[in-house]
Design a protein around this motif. Structure first.
Motif, PDB file in Angstrom:
ATOM      1  N   ARG A   1       0.819  -1.210   0.000  1.00 38.42           N
ATOM      2  CA  ARG A   1       0.000   0.000   0.000  1.00 38.42           C
ATOM      3  C   ARG A   1       0.854   1.262   0.000  1.00 38.42           C
ATOM      4  NH1 ARG A   1      -3.944   0.166   4.806  1.00 38.42           N
ATOM      5  NH2 ARG A   1      -4.415  -1.885   3.930  1.00 38.42           N
ATOM      6  N   PRO A   2       1.898   1.371   0.882  1.00 41.71           N
ATOM      7  CA  PRO A   2       2.758   2.566   0.804  1.00 41.71           C
ATOM      8  C   PRO A   2       3.449   2.721  -0.546  1.00 41.71           C
ATOM      9  CG  PRO A   2       3.096   1.408   2.885  1.00 41.71           C
ATOM     10  CD  PRO A   2       2.226   0.532   2.039  1.00 41.71           C
ATOM     11  N   MET A   3       3.864   1.593  -1.157  1.00 42.60           N
ATOM     12  CA  MET A   3       4.488   1.685  -2.482  1.00 42.60           C
ATOM     13  C   MET A   3       3.489   2.190  -3.513  1.00 42.60           C
ATOM     14  SD  MET A   3       6.865  -1.744  -2.627  1.00 42.60           S
ATOM     15  CE  MET A   3       7.324  -1.407  -4.320  1.00 42.60           C
ATOM     16  N   LYS A   4       2.254   1.715  -3.427  1.00 37.39           N
ATOM     17  CA  LYS A   4       1.230   2.187  -4.357  1.00 37.39           C
ATOM     18  C   LYS A   4       0.950   3.665  -4.143  1.00 37.39           C
ATOM     19  CE  LYS A   4      -3.491   1.195  -5.913  1.00 37.39           C
ATOM     20  NZ  LYS A   4      -4.690   0.338  -5.705  1.00 37.39           N
ATOM     21  N   GLN A   5       0.891   4.084  -2.859  1.00 35.64           N
ATOM     22  CA  GLN A   5       0.671   5.503  -2.572  1.00 35.64           C
ATOM     23  C   GLN A   5       1.821   6.355  -3.100  1.00 35.64           C
ATOM     24  OE1 GLN A   5       0.223   5.246   1.661  1.00 35.64           O
ATOM     25  NE2 GLN A   5      -1.986   4.942   1.572  1.00 35.64           N
ATOM     26  N   LEU A   6       3.056   5.867  -2.912  1.00 42.08           N
ATOM     27  CA  LEU A   6       4.220   6.607  -3.409  1.00 42.08           C
ATOM     28  C   LEU A   6       4.176   6.701  -4.929  1.00 42.08           C
ATOM     29  CD1 LEU A   6       6.932   7.983  -2.991  1.00 42.08           C
ATOM     30  CD2 LEU A   6       8.007   5.715  -2.952  1.00 42.08           C
ATOM     31  N   MET A   7       3.849   5.600  -5.604  1.00 40.11           N
ATOM     32  CA  MET A   7       3.764   5.627  -7.070  1.00 40.11           C
ATOM     33  C   MET A   7       2.667   6.586  -7.536  1.00 40.11           C
ATOM     34  SD  MET A   7       4.291   1.543  -7.822  1.00 40.11           S
ATOM     35  CE  MET A   7       3.945   1.717  -9.555  1.00 40.11           C
TER      36      MET A   7
END
Length: 487
Positions: free
Chosen positions: A187-193
């Protein structure tokens, strides 16, 4: 918790949980088996009692025809079987019949006497082996085997239950790991992307990310800081571009007037033969003055550009404050007097300073030049250099005192005050922008003769590690304060 430690702990838990679950399931199964075995044993003990009584008959333990065991055959069945042995290991009877019943089968001594009196609980059967005595002499051994019917009937159900429990456990473990990985990593990676994609498209971030204290949180925070820095840089570049465009337009406008004058006077000198020698000399002086004016305008533009580009390195010299500033302010005493302006000058400092004397003189020239320009004839102008541990001059307005004390914390102030017209509060910050022509009530520009004086002064102050601000009050005048760091 840091992400790497969380992942290490998660992997350890994922490896240990199946082992713990397997041991727990095995323990539970064993406990259930023991409890069920005890229940079955209590139930089957009643069934074994008449069989044991019948098998305890000494007459059975000798080699004899199978007809002698006819009554025993009635005790056997699908669930119960038994065998009779002589002390030598010869099998004299087996309820299952067959070749062994005629004494053709012999059991070794260790095997025959193993587990006497002990109820053996196996997966499919219960078995009990006991000796038979006659007058204190061992005459035989019997072994009763009872099939665990109810237990065997529930094997498929228990197998299904164990397999289902194991499958449910692994599904739960897999789902938990995926959920935690999604929350901590995916989820954090998706938010960062998503934030990176929004930034690339020039849109504000649509996803609000909660504060995190792990590596992903720091990564998102660093990206946000980078984004803010890039945004500030873009705004600054746009502002500088606008300043450059404004400077080009303003400089073109300012240069147009002297160029037109130069062109007109040059044409008159070259073509008008009616001019006498005195007029020609006057025209040449006008031309020279216009050329000097243009040189001064271009010089100020070069200085402003050099101070902002970083290409100009200021070599700062350490000076003794009181001596340096006494000389600096003393050089301006005669200038205000030409307009009949009274000057109040004071220097209160015993600190050392690192300054560039030429540039600091330019800064003071610009501030004092503006103050003289706007102070009315017969008015009063204040000049002061006040260290951070000294009191402000008495001619400073009471309303400005608290703000000045906060502003000068840890630094020394160069103060220049005039009794000219007040600058509107909304224009005090813009006064330092290049070529910003803010007009006073007398239709005069606050920015100076060419519009770059205060901008240059501001940049010189910043290059010294300080700052430049202004305060203005209707009916009282304007105060310029340059803050310099103390050493």
């Amino acid at each position: 918790m840091k992400l790497k430690y969380w992942l290490m702990l998660a992997f350890l838990i994922v490896m240990l949980l199946p082992v713990v679950a397997g041991l727990s399931l095995f323990s539970l199964y064993s406990y259930y088996n023991d409890q069920r075995s005890l229940t079955e044993y209590v139930k089957l003990s009643g069934e074994m009692a008449p069989i044991e009584q019948a098998l305890s008959d000494p007459d059975l333990y000798r080699l004899q025809p199978s007809d002698a065991y006819t009554e025993l055959s009635a005790l056997a069945g699908d669930q119960v079987s038994f065998e009779l042995y002589l002390p030598t290991g010869i099998k004299v009877y087996s309820s299952g019949g067959g070749a062994w019943s005629a004494g053709l089968y012999t059991v070794s001594g260790p095997e025959l006497y193993r587990d006497l009196y002990d109820l053996q609980i196996r997966h499919r059967t219960f078995s009990l082996k006991k000796p038979v005595w006659q007058k204190g002499e061992l005459i035989g051994i019997y072994e009763i085997v009872m099939l665990r019917g109810e237990w065997l009937e529930g094997i498929s159900l228990r197998t299904s239950w164990v397999i289902g429990s194991a499958a449910a456990f692994f599904i739960l473990l897999y789902g938990t790991v995926i959920s935690l990985l999604s929350r901590k990593l995916f989820r954090p990676m998706k938010q960062l992307m998503q934030r990176m994609d929004d930034f690339a498209k020039g849109k504000p971030a649509e996803v609000e990310v909660p504060v995190r204290h792990d590596e992903m949180g720091r990564l998102i925070g660093q990206f946000d800081n980078m984004q803010k820095k890039i945004t500030r840089t873009q705004v600054q570049v746009e502002r500088e571009q606008q300043e450059k465009e404004l400077m080009v337009v303003s400089l073109s406008h300012d240069l147009k007037t002297p160029l037109m004058s130069i062109s007109a006077y040059a044409e008159a000198l070259s073509s008008d033969s009616r001019l006498d020698a005195a007029e020609r000399e006057e025209y040449r002086k006008v031309l020279s003055g216009k050329v000097e004016q243009m040189k001064q305008m271009i010089g100020e533009l070069e200085m402003y550009t050099a101070l902002g580009s970083g290409g100009l390195e200021l070599e700062l010299l350490e000076v003794e404050g009181e001596e340096f500033f006494d000389m600096l302010l003393g050089s301006y005493v005669g200038l205000p007097e030409q307009k009949q302006i009274a000057v109040k000058s004071v220097v209160r400092t015993d600190h050392m300073y690192k300054v560039h004397p030429e540039q600091l003189t330019r800064l003071t020239d610009n501030l004092i030049g503006n103050a003289v320009r706007y102070t009315r004839a017969g008015g009063v102008m204040g000049l002061a250099v006040i260290a951070s541990d000294q009191e402000l001059p008495e001619w400073i307005h009471l309303l400005w005192g608290p703000e000045l004390n906060d502003y000068r914390a840890g630094g020394t102030l160069i103060l220049v005050q005039n009794e000219g017209p007040a600058i509107p509060a909304g224009q005090l910050e813009r006064i330092f922008e290049p070529y910003v022509q803010l007009q006073n009530h007398g239709d005069q520009s606050y920015a100076g003769s060419y519009g770059l004086g205060l901008s240059i002064a501001k940049r010189i102050a910043v290059r010294h590690g300080g700052d430049l601000r202004m305060w203005s009050l209707e009916g009282y005048g304007t105060l310029a304060a340059c803050r310099l760091p103390e050493t």
